[in-house]
Design a protein around this motif. Structure first.
Motif, PDB file in Angstrom:
ATOM      1  N   LEU A   1       0.803  -1.219   0.000  1.00 25.12           N
ATOM      2  CA  LEU A   1       0.000   0.000   0.000  1.00 25.12           C
ATOM      3  C   LEU A   1       0.837   1.271   0.000  1.00 25.12           C
ATOM      4  N   GLN A   2       2.040   1.201   0.565  1.00 22.38           N
ATOM      5  CA  GLN A   2       2.900   2.379   0.700  1.00 22.38           C
ATOM      6  C   GLN A   2       2.139   3.551   1.313  1.00 22.38           C
ATOM      7  N   ASP A   3       1.354   3.225   2.339  1.00 22.36           N
ATOM      8  CA  ASP A   3       0.541   4.208   3.041  1.00 22.36           C
ATOM      9  C   ASP A   3       1.312   4.657   4.277  1.00 22.36           C
TER      10      ASP A   3
ATOM     11  N   MET B   1       1.337  12.116  12.484  1.00 22.41           N
ATOM     12  CA  MET B   1       1.816  11.050  11.603  1.00 22.41           C
ATOM     13  C   MET B   1       0.830   9.894  11.550  1.00 22.41           C
ATOM     14  N   VAL B   2       0.339   9.505  12.724  1.00 20.18           N
ATOM     15  CA  VAL B   2      -0.615   8.388  12.785  1.00 20.18           C
ATOM     16  C   VAL B   2      -1.901   8.735  12.036  1.00 20.18           C
ATOM     17  N   ARG B   3      -2.363   9.949  12.208  1.00 19.81           N
ATOM     18  CA  ARG B   3      -3.660  10.328  11.640  1.00 19.81           C
ATOM     19  C   ARG B   3      -3.597  10.704  10.162  1.00 19.81           C
ATOM     20  N   GLU B   4      -2.389  10.882   9.640  1.00 20.87           N
ATOM     21  CA  GLU B   4      -2.242  11.225   8.215  1.00 20.87           C
ATOM     22  C   GLU B   4      -2.454  10.039   7.287  1.00 20.87           C
ATOM     23  N   ILE B   5      -2.143   8.833   7.737  1.00 21.03           N
ATOM     24  CA  ILE B   5      -2.219   7.693   6.821  1.00 21.03           C
ATOM     25  C   ILE B   5      -3.675   7.339   6.523  1.00 21.03           C
ATOM     26  N   LYS B   6      -3.913   6.798   5.344  1.00 23.74           N
ATOM     27  CA  LYS B   6      -5.272   6.418   4.956  1.00 23.74           C
ATOM     28  C   LYS B   6      -5.819   5.311   5.851  1.00 23.74           C
ATOM     29  N   GLY B   7      -4.928   4.467   6.363  1.00 19.09           N
ATOM     30  CA  GLY B   7      -5.364   3.365   7.211  1.00 19.09           C
ATOM     31  C   GLY B   7      -5.738   3.771   8.622  1.00 19.09           C
TER      32      GLY B   7
END
Length: 236
Positions: free
Chosen positions: A144-146, A162-168
């Motif tokens: 995914l390179q997320d 950082m945690v909240r930026e990813i799509k996951g």
């Protein structure tokens, strides 16, 4: 220089052995499973009484980078008979698939409960210094390179972003029949990892993969760790 890193460099090694990596993480209060370095099956059978089943057994070798590729990792060992068999299987696998490899022992490690697999990693840029990365872990980081990035040092608020930026990120709040995950625990790990990197400029590359994030309020653990070190420091 940190004594663990200094010892590896003195021995001409540029990769920490896994028990050394866990010891380094412990120095910064980054949660890791209970573990011990053992030399043979007899020592493993004694030590497992303190660690408790289920456990993971991993080969420890300066010559093996990807342990799973050579059959050097066995999961979910639940009793003494399985532990004896696992020691023998790993030795036979190494003889067949990596006969050149020196075996320094075995890492006996408490099995972490299932959770959300994430990765916390770092590289060292010649201009900016350490860059820390967070994303979904295991094979998902490659598929995914997320991921998100920050330049070290970072604050707790940086780690939360950082945690909240990813799509996951939606997985942290629970998704379908999956429970919500312990976001604060992984934020703590990212922040402490940044501190570790700031204190140790000889670290060239590192990753904690997976960092297993349990249900909300139950914590997170670095279940595997890899550190590449160098004696020449980049200008940062």
């Amino acid at each position: 220089m940190n004594p663990i890193i200094a010892k590896a460099l003195e021995e001409g090694r540029y990769k920490l052995l896994e028990h050394e990596s866990f010891e380094l993480l412990r120095q910064y209060n980054i949660p890791v499973p209970d573990f011990a370095l053992v030399q043979d099956v007899n020592e493993a059978l004694k030590v497992v009484k303190d660690i408790g089943y289920p456990v993971v057994l991993k080969v420890v070798s300066p010559d093996i980078i990807h342990k799973s590729d050579v059959g050097g990792v066995i999961l979910n060992i639940s009793n003494d008979d399985e532990l004896r068999s696992a020691c023998e299987r790993i030795r036979n696998n190494i003889k067949e698939k990596a006969p050149y490899a020196r075996i320094s022992g075995f890492l006996l490690q408490r099995m972490v409960p299932e959770g959300l697999e994430t990765i916390v990693g770092a590289t060292k840029d010649p201009i900016f210094g350490h860059v820390i990365m967070f994303g979904l872990g295991g094979v998902m980081v490659e598929v995914l390179q997320d991921v998100s990035f920050r330049i070290v040092p970072i604050t707790e608020e940086d780690a939360r972003a950082m945690v909240r930026e990813i799509k996951g990120y939606r997985l942290f709040n629970g998704y379908r029949n999956m429970p919500a995950r312990d976001e604060e625990a992984v934020i703590y790990i990212i922040t402490k990892f940044s501190e570790l990197l700031s204190d140790n400029p000889n670290i060239v590359e590192a990753d904690l993969n997976p960092v297993i994030v349990l249900e909300r309020g139950k914590g997170a653990y670095a279940a595997d760790a890899r550190f590449i070190i160098g004696s020449v420091q980049f200008v940062s």
